[in-house]
Design an enzyme around this catalytic site. Structure first.
Site, PDB file in Angstrom:
ATOM      1  N   ASN A  75       0.752  -1.236   0.194  1.00 54.13           N
ATOM      2  CA  ASN A  75       0.053  -0.065   0.133  1.00 54.13           C
ATOM      3  C   ASN A  75       0.829   1.112   0.115  1.00 54.13           C
ATOM      4  OD1 ASN A  75      -1.643  -1.927   1.925  1.00 54.13           O
ATOM      5  ND2 ASN A  75      -2.907  -1.274   0.279  1.00 54.13           N
ATOM      6  N   ILE A 133       1.050   6.763   0.147  1.00 51.99           N
ATOM      7  CA  ILE A 133       0.198   5.809   0.763  1.00 51.99           C
ATOM      8  C   ILE A 133      -0.952   5.777   0.249  1.00 51.99           C
ATOM      9  CG2 ILE A 133      -0.411   5.321   3.099  1.00 51.99           C
ATOM     10  CD1 ILE A 133       1.675   7.247   4.259  1.00 51.99           C
ATOM     11  N   CYS A 134      -1.477   4.599   0.036  1.00 54.74           N
ATOM     12  CA  CYS A 134      -2.890   4.267  -0.418  1.00 54.74           C
ATOM     13  C   CYS A 134      -3.681   3.851   0.806  1.00 54.74           C
ATOM     14  CB  CYS A 134      -2.879   3.093  -1.233  1.00 54.74           C
ATOM     15  SG  CYS A 134      -4.711   2.785  -2.205  1.00 54.74           S
ATOM     16  N   TYR A 135      -4.591   4.716   1.510  1.00 55.49           N
ATOM     17  CA  TYR A 135      -5.267   4.639   2.456  1.00 55.49           C
ATOM     18  C   TYR A 135      -6.438   5.380   2.384  1.00 55.49           C
ATOM     19  CZ  TYR A 135      -6.627   4.097   7.450  1.00 55.49           C
ATOM     20  OH  TYR A 135      -7.116   3.978   8.383  1.00 55.49           O
TER      21      TYR A 135
END
Length: 195
Positions: A78, A85-87
């Site tokens: 992620n 950041i993939c969040y």
């Protein structure tokens, strides 16, 4: 005005009651340019690592989420090689889950949790996500190696100076153990203990 007062409160909270393994501070006098450090959690491939993050606070904060990225390289499905950041909480709705009620402490704690529990269903790095799903042992090995190379603090000065005394000299005679050495060893040990 609302942004500055809220950030002061949040930074005071992070200073006075920091979440375990997380620190955050502002750079010089700029309250919108922050740095944070997250300690890798025990039992994860990031254990023992100190991961630095850059946090940029937008003008419309808290109505817009902060921009966060890792400065320390990390091997994670992620988080890409640029540290993005993939969040979902770092994105505005409808695609994201950011709400003005969230704060920096919550986000940093959530990122620490994401480090411990990657989400391969929403990856930035598809190849790492596939590895995480189908070859977890290889993923863990690569993540540990990356952590050791980039996030583990090394005490080079101390190790180098102490290592000089432990390096055998090329011309030094070898110390093979003989039967007379074995007989004298307990006697020598007793002398060292008495001193």
């Amino acid at each position: 005005m609302q942004r500055a007062s809220r950030l002061k409160k949040e930074l005071a909270m992070l200073t006075n009651e920091p979440p375990p393994g997380i620190t955050c501070w502002h750079i010089e006098e700029r309250i919108d340019d922050l740095r944070a450090q997250i300690l890798g959690s025990a039992g994860t491939p990031y254990e023992g690592g100190v991961f630095s993050l850059e946090i940029k606070i937008p003008e419309r904060y808290p109505f817009e989420p902060p921009k966060m990225r890792f400065l320390t390289p990390i091997y994670h499905p992620n988080i890409d090689t640029a540290g993005r950041i993939c969040y979902e909480a770092l994105k505005l709705p409808p695609k994201g889950a950011w709400r003005p009620s969230l704060n920096l402490s919550t986000l940093l704690t959530s990122i620490q949790l994401l480090m411990a529990e990657p989400n391969p269903d929403d990856p930035l790095m598809a190849d790492i996500a596939s590895e995480f799903r189908y070859n977890k042992r290889l993923f863990l090995q690569k993540a540990r190696k990356c952590t050791e190379e980039h996030a583990v603090q090394k005490m080079t000065g101390i190790l180098e100076s102490s290592n000089k005394d432990n390096v055998p000299k090329q011309n030094a005679p070898s110390h093979k153990r003989t039967s007379s050495d074995a007989e004298q060893e307990p006697h020598e040990q007793a002398k060292r203990t008495a001193v």
